[in-house]
Design a protein around this motif. Structure first.
Motif, PDB file in Angstrom:
ATOM      1  N   ALA A 126       0.926  -1.114   0.066  1.00  0.00           N
ATOM      2  CA  ALA A 126      -0.011  -0.236   0.199  1.00  0.00           C
ATOM      3  C   ALA A 126       0.839   1.332   0.162  1.00  0.00           C
ATOM      4  O   ALA A 126       0.259   2.283   0.370  1.00  0.00           O
ATOM      5  CB  ALA A 126      -1.007  -0.035   1.315  1.00  0.00           C
ATOM      6  N   LYS A 127       1.994   1.187  -0.403  1.00  0.00           N
ATOM      7  CA  LYS A 127       3.067   2.233  -0.452  1.00  0.00           C
ATOM      8  C   LYS A 127       2.740   3.395  -1.071  1.00  0.00           C
ATOM      9  O   LYS A 127       2.741   4.722  -0.575  1.00  0.00           O
ATOM     10  CB  LYS A 127       4.192   1.840  -1.268  1.00  0.00           C
ATOM     11  CG  LYS A 127       5.539   1.353  -0.449  1.00  0.00           C
ATOM     12  CD  LYS A 127       6.623   1.317  -1.265  1.00  0.00           C
ATOM     13  CE  LYS A 127       7.524   0.296  -0.641  1.00  0.00           C
ATOM     14  NZ  LYS A 127       8.502  -0.251  -1.760  1.00  0.00           N
ATOM     15  N   ASP A 128       1.905   3.237  -2.103  1.00  0.00           N
ATOM     16  CA  ASP A 128       1.470   4.362  -2.942  1.00  0.00           C
ATOM     17  C   ASP A 128       0.139   4.930  -2.669  1.00  0.00           C
ATOM     18  O   ASP A 128      -0.573   5.765  -3.217  1.00  0.00           O
ATOM     19  CB  ASP A 128       1.780   4.110  -4.575  1.00  0.00           C
ATOM     20  CG  ASP A 128       1.038   2.943  -4.786  1.00  0.00           C
ATOM     21  OD1 ASP A 128       0.308   2.127  -3.662  1.00  0.00           O
ATOM     22  OD2 ASP A 128       0.634   2.598  -6.127  1.00  0.00           O
ATOM     23  N   ALA A 129      -0.784   4.350  -1.561  1.00  0.00           N
ATOM     24  CA  ALA A 129      -2.077   4.370  -1.551  1.00  0.00           C
ATOM     25  C   ALA A 129      -2.470   5.478  -0.237  1.00  0.00           C
ATOM     26  O   ALA A 129      -1.865   5.451   0.533  1.00  0.00           O
ATOM     27  CB  ALA A 129      -2.827   3.196  -0.977  1.00  0.00           C
ATOM     28  N   GLU A 130      -3.384   6.524  -0.419  1.00  0.00           N
ATOM     29  CA  GLU A 130      -3.790   7.416   0.516  1.00  0.00           C
ATOM     30  C   GLU A 130      -4.899   6.963   1.098  1.00  0.00           C
ATOM     31  O   GLU A 130      -5.432   7.253   2.356  1.00  0.00           O
ATOM     32  CB  GLU A 130      -4.076   8.728  -0.120  1.00  0.00           C
ATOM     33  CG  GLU A 130      -2.720   9.445  -0.571  1.00  0.00           C
ATOM     34  CD  GLU A 130      -1.903   9.567   0.364  1.00  0.00           C
ATOM     35  OE1 GLU A 130      -2.313  10.519   1.254  1.00  0.00           O
ATOM     36  OE2 GLU A 130      -0.817   9.247   0.669  1.00  0.00           O
ATOM     37  N   HIS A 131      -5.522   5.770   0.712  1.00  0.00           N
ATOM     38  CA  HIS A 131      -6.789   5.251   1.071  1.00  0.00           C
ATOM     39  C   HIS A 131      -6.626   3.736   0.887  1.00  0.00           C
ATOM     40  O   HIS A 131      -6.729   3.422  -0.296  1.00  0.00           O
ATOM     41  CB  HIS A 131      -8.023   5.776   0.413  1.00  0.00           C
ATOM     42  CG  HIS A 131      -8.302   7.397   0.229  1.00  0.00           C
ATOM     43  ND1 HIS A 131      -8.839   8.005   1.061  1.00  0.00           N
ATOM     44  CD2 HIS A 131      -7.753   8.073  -0.701  1.00  0.00           C
ATOM     45  CE1 HIS A 131      -8.703   9.282   0.910  1.00  0.00           C
ATOM     46  NE2 HIS A 131      -8.230   9.272  -0.311  1.00  0.00           N
ATOM     47  N   PHE A 132      -6.539   3.023   1.937  1.00  0.00           N
ATOM     48  CA  PHE A 132      -6.602   1.550   1.861  1.00  0.00           C
ATOM     49  C   PHE A 132      -7.183   0.966   3.073  1.00  0.00           C
ATOM     50  O   PHE A 132      -7.238   1.471   4.027  1.00  0.00           O
ATOM     51  CB  PHE A 132      -5.305   0.993   1.398  1.00  0.00           C
ATOM     52  CG  PHE A 132      -4.267   1.071   2.654  1.00  0.00           C
ATOM     53  CD1 PHE A 132      -3.231   2.172   2.812  1.00  0.00           C
ATOM     54  CD2 PHE A 132      -3.986  -0.134   3.267  1.00  0.00           C
ATOM     55  CE1 PHE A 132      -2.336   2.173   3.806  1.00  0.00           C
ATOM     56  CE2 PHE A 132      -3.074  -0.169   4.419  1.00  0.00           C
ATOM     57  CZ  PHE A 132      -2.255   0.897   4.387  1.00  0.00           C
ATOM     58  N   VAL A 133      -7.662  -0.348   3.010  1.00  0.00           N
ATOM     59  CA  VAL A 133      -7.948  -1.169   3.989  1.00  0.00           C
ATOM     60  C   VAL A 133      -7.130  -2.479   3.792  1.00  0.00           C
ATOM     61  O   VAL A 133      -6.959  -3.154   2.720  1.00  0.00           O
ATOM     62  CB  VAL A 133      -9.492  -1.467   4.044  1.00  0.00           C
ATOM     63  CG1 VAL A 133     -10.015  -2.442   5.185  1.00  0.00           C
ATOM     64  CG2 VAL A 133     -10.398  -0.222   3.875  1.00  0.00           C
ATOM     65  N   PHE A 134      -6.468  -2.633   5.074  1.00  0.00           N
ATOM     66  CA  PHE A 134      -5.713  -4.078   5.257  1.00  0.00           C
ATOM     67  C   PHE A 134      -6.596  -5.057   5.924  1.00  0.00           C
ATOM     68  O   PHE A 134      -6.880  -4.535   7.107  1.00  0.00           O
ATOM     69  CB  PHE A 134      -4.385  -3.747   6.150  1.00  0.00           C
ATOM     70  CG  PHE A 134      -3.668  -4.978   6.576  1.00  0.00           C
ATOM     71  CD1 PHE A 134      -3.042  -5.749   5.624  1.00  0.00           C
ATOM     72  CD2 PHE A 134      -3.833  -5.365   7.808  1.00  0.00           C
ATOM     73  CE1 PHE A 134      -2.331  -6.667   6.036  1.00  0.00           C
ATOM     74  CE2 PHE A 134      -3.256  -6.287   8.219  1.00  0.00           C
ATOM     75  CZ  PHE A 134      -2.370  -7.318   7.348  1.00  0.00           C
ATOM     76  N   VAL A 135      -6.792  -6.208   5.543  1.00  0.00           N
ATOM     77  CA  VAL A 135      -7.519  -7.017   6.527  1.00  0.00           C
ATOM     78  C   VAL A 135      -6.518  -8.404   6.612  1.00  0.00           C
ATOM     79  O   VAL A 135      -6.112  -8.683   5.466  1.00  0.00           O
ATOM     80  CB  VAL A 135      -8.756  -7.747   5.343  1.00  0.00           C
ATOM     81  CG1 VAL A 135      -9.495  -8.708   6.367  1.00  0.00           C
ATOM     82  CG2 VAL A 135      -9.673  -6.433   5.052  1.00  0.00           C
ATOM     83  N   THR A 136      -6.529  -8.803   7.806  1.00  0.00           N
ATOM     84  CA  THR A 136      -5.779  -9.844   8.182  1.00  0.00           C
ATOM     85  C   THR A 136      -6.948 -11.033   8.478  1.00  0.00           C
ATOM     86  O   THR A 136      -7.583 -10.936   9.341  1.00  0.00           O
ATOM     87  CB  THR A 136      -4.800  -9.718   9.226  1.00  0.00           C
ATOM     88  OG1 THR A 136      -4.421 -11.076   9.794  1.00  0.00           O
ATOM     89  CG2 THR A 136      -5.467  -9.241  10.603  1.00  0.00           C
ATOM     90  N   ILE A 137      -6.751 -12.118   7.474  1.00  0.00           N
ATOM     91  CA  ILE A 137      -7.646 -13.344   7.894  1.00  0.00           C
ATOM     92  C   ILE A 137      -6.613 -14.573   8.374  1.00  0.00           C
ATOM     93  O   ILE A 137      -5.851 -15.040   7.909  1.00  0.00           O
ATOM     94  CB  ILE A 137      -8.323 -13.805   6.477  1.00  0.00           C
ATOM     95  CG1 ILE A 137      -8.581 -12.689   5.537  1.00  0.00           C
ATOM     96  CG2 ILE A 137      -9.343 -14.877   6.781  1.00  0.00           C
ATOM     97  CD1 ILE A 137      -9.994 -12.435   5.714  1.00  0.00           C
ATOM     98  N   SER A 138      -6.933 -14.591   9.843  1.00  0.00           N
ATOM     99  CA  SER A 138      -6.210 -15.769  10.468  1.00  0.00           C
ATOM    100  C   SER A 138      -6.808 -16.333  11.424  1.00  0.00           C
ATOM    101  O   SER A 138      -7.875 -16.834  11.294  1.00  0.00           O
ATOM    102  CB  SER A 138      -5.030 -15.045  11.094  1.00  0.00           C
ATOM    103  OG  SER A 138      -5.093 -13.954  11.701  1.00  0.00           O
ATOM    104  N   THR A 139      -6.617 -16.289  12.836  1.00  0.00           N
ATOM    105  CA  THR A 139      -7.389 -17.283  13.970  1.00  0.00           C
ATOM    106  C   THR A 139      -8.630 -16.665  13.725  1.00  0.00           C
ATOM    107  O   THR A 139      -9.690 -17.124  13.916  1.00  0.00           O
ATOM    108  CB  THR A 139      -6.435 -17.229  15.248  1.00  0.00           C
ATOM    109  OG1 THR A 139      -5.461 -17.800  14.775  1.00  0.00           O
ATOM    110  CG2 THR A 139      -7.325 -18.161  16.162  1.00  0.00           C
ATOM    111  N   GLY A 140      -8.435 -15.214  13.899  1.00  0.00           N
ATOM    112  CA  GLY A 140      -9.695 -14.290  13.839  1.00  0.00           C
ATOM    113  C   GLY A 140      -9.496 -13.297  12.646  1.00  0.00           C
ATOM    114  O   GLY A 140      -8.963 -13.551  11.940  1.00  0.00           O
ATOM    115  N   ILE A 141     -10.299 -12.182  12.555  1.00  0.00           N
ATOM    116  CA  ILE A 141     -10.407 -11.455  11.274  1.00  0.00           C
ATOM    117  C   ILE A 141     -10.106 -10.067  12.137  1.00  0.00           C
ATOM    118  O   ILE A 141     -10.853  -9.698  13.002  1.00  0.00           O
ATOM    119  CB  ILE A 141     -11.324 -11.391  10.410  1.00  0.00           C
ATOM    120  CG1 ILE A 141     -11.494 -12.673   9.851  1.00  0.00           C
ATOM    121  CG2 ILE A 141     -11.489 -10.364   9.313  1.00  0.00           C
ATOM    122  CD1 ILE A 141     -12.605 -12.812   8.849  1.00  0.00           C
ATOM    123  N   GLY A 142      -9.180  -9.201  11.428  1.00  0.00           N
ATOM    124  CA  GLY A 142      -9.034  -7.581  11.769  1.00  0.00           C
ATOM    125  C   GLY A 142      -8.723  -6.734  10.610  1.00  0.00           C
ATOM    126  O   GLY A 142      -8.360  -7.499   9.631  1.00  0.00           O
TER     127      GLY A 142
END
Ligand code: ADP
Ligand code: ZN
Length: 303
Positions: A126-142
């Motif tokens: 997301a280096k070049d992004a001013e608006h992004f969402v990072f989602v982590t899908i693992s034991t839970g979701i955050g």
């Protein structure tokens, strides 16, 4: 210039010395021993940091600071761990004040998913992004949400706890008490729970994904439903935040193409038209050390 990153997890705590270019110059991993008081863990963490600094010939005064990533909920305003389900022995522990007894450099605390999002902004997808969402899908979701060039942390550091969006109220009861939360129907734990019930034995999520790939019909259907459920939550995030891109990381994202193809298909069908449907869905760039690099990012870059 260097920062210390500390990634506190339910089973282990990773500590690293991280340079201004994101290079991990030294690191150690300690078991997160929940049978001892958190103060004792902080003593061990401080000793490990002193060892790293001594071995690298770096004085504490040269450190920019110490960044801490931890599972939520937190109270970052007060520098405390609040009530994370997988860190029960740390509930209400003032981790920042406790570390400050050992170090005089600035200390910052954020939710681990928020910190990982910042790492993707600093060095990753997301280096070049001013608006992004990072989602982590693992034991839970955050998630970590970055909007208008700023991280959205909320008043107490808990913004982005999207694993408890309800996506399917007909599903069972989540750890939080609601029915059918996103993480209840779309995390690695969801895959393990459903695959184990189906096959009548303990099945890891990795094994379930492997079985789906070789064509086990019932597991294939289950996995397809989980991928669709991942897509449902992603559409909600896209419609809410209008990001330039959505970055997916966490253990389950290692499945790769089958997951990304399914999520892209769902988003292309159901996100708001036209911009939402065209949102690029990309894998996280950082995997190894993502947690401690994220923690160090809290010190290295402004957010
Ligand atoms: P944590 O939840 O502790 O942060 P991870 O991000 O590694 O840890 O996520 C763990 C979850 O991801 C588990 O459900 C695990 O089965 C799943 N997982 C880990 N690696 C893989 C993989 N290569 N393929 C599929 N699932 C995986
Ligand atoms: Zn929930």
């Amino acid at each position: 210039s260097y920062a210390i990153g500390i990634d506190i997890g339910g089973t282990k705590t990773a500590i690293g010395l991280v340079g201004a270019d994101g290079e991990v110059r030294a690191k150690v991993s300690l078991p997160t021993d929940q049978t001892v008081k958190p103060e004792v863990m902080v003593d061990r963490m401080a000793a490990a940091i002193q060892d790293i600094l001594a071995a690298q010939g770096i004085a504490e005064a040269e450190l920019l600071g110490i960044g801490v990533g931890a599972p939520g909920p937190l109270n970052t305003k007060e520098g405390k761990i609040a009530e994370p389900p997988n860190l029960r022995s740390w509930w209400n522990f003032p981790v920042v004040a406790s570390l400050a007894r050992h170090f005089s450099r600035p200390i910052r605390l954020e939710n681990d998913a928020t910190a990982a999002a910042l790492a993707e902004k600093w060095l990753g997808a997301a280096k070049d992004a001013e608006h992004f969402v990072f989602v982590t899908i693992s034991t839970g979701i955050g998630a970590g949400i970055y909007s208008h060039g700023k991280l959205i942390t909320g008043a107490s550091g808990n913004a982005g706890d999207v694993g408890h969006f309800v996506v399917d109220p007909s599903a069972g009861t989540c750890v939080c008490g609601q029915k059918g939360c996103w993480e209840y129907v779309a995390s690695g734990t969801a895959v393990t729970r459903q695959a184990s019930a189906l096959l009548g034995r303990e099945v890891s999520s990795k094994e379930a994904f492997d079985l789906a790939a070789v064509g086990n019909t019932s597991i294939k259907e289950l996995v397809a439903k989980v991928f669709e459920n991942i897509g449902v939550g992603c559409v909600t995030l896209i419609n809410t935040f209008d990001p330039e891109k959505l970055v997916i990381g966490g253990g389950v994202s290692q499945v790769g193409a089958p997951l990304f193809d399914a999520v892209r298909d769902y988003v292309a069908k159901y996100a708001l038209n036209p911009s939402g449907r065209q949102t690029p869905i990309v894998p996280a760039a950082l995997h190894q050390d993502a947690g401690l690099i994220g923690a160090a990012a809290l010190v290295h870059i402004s957010y």
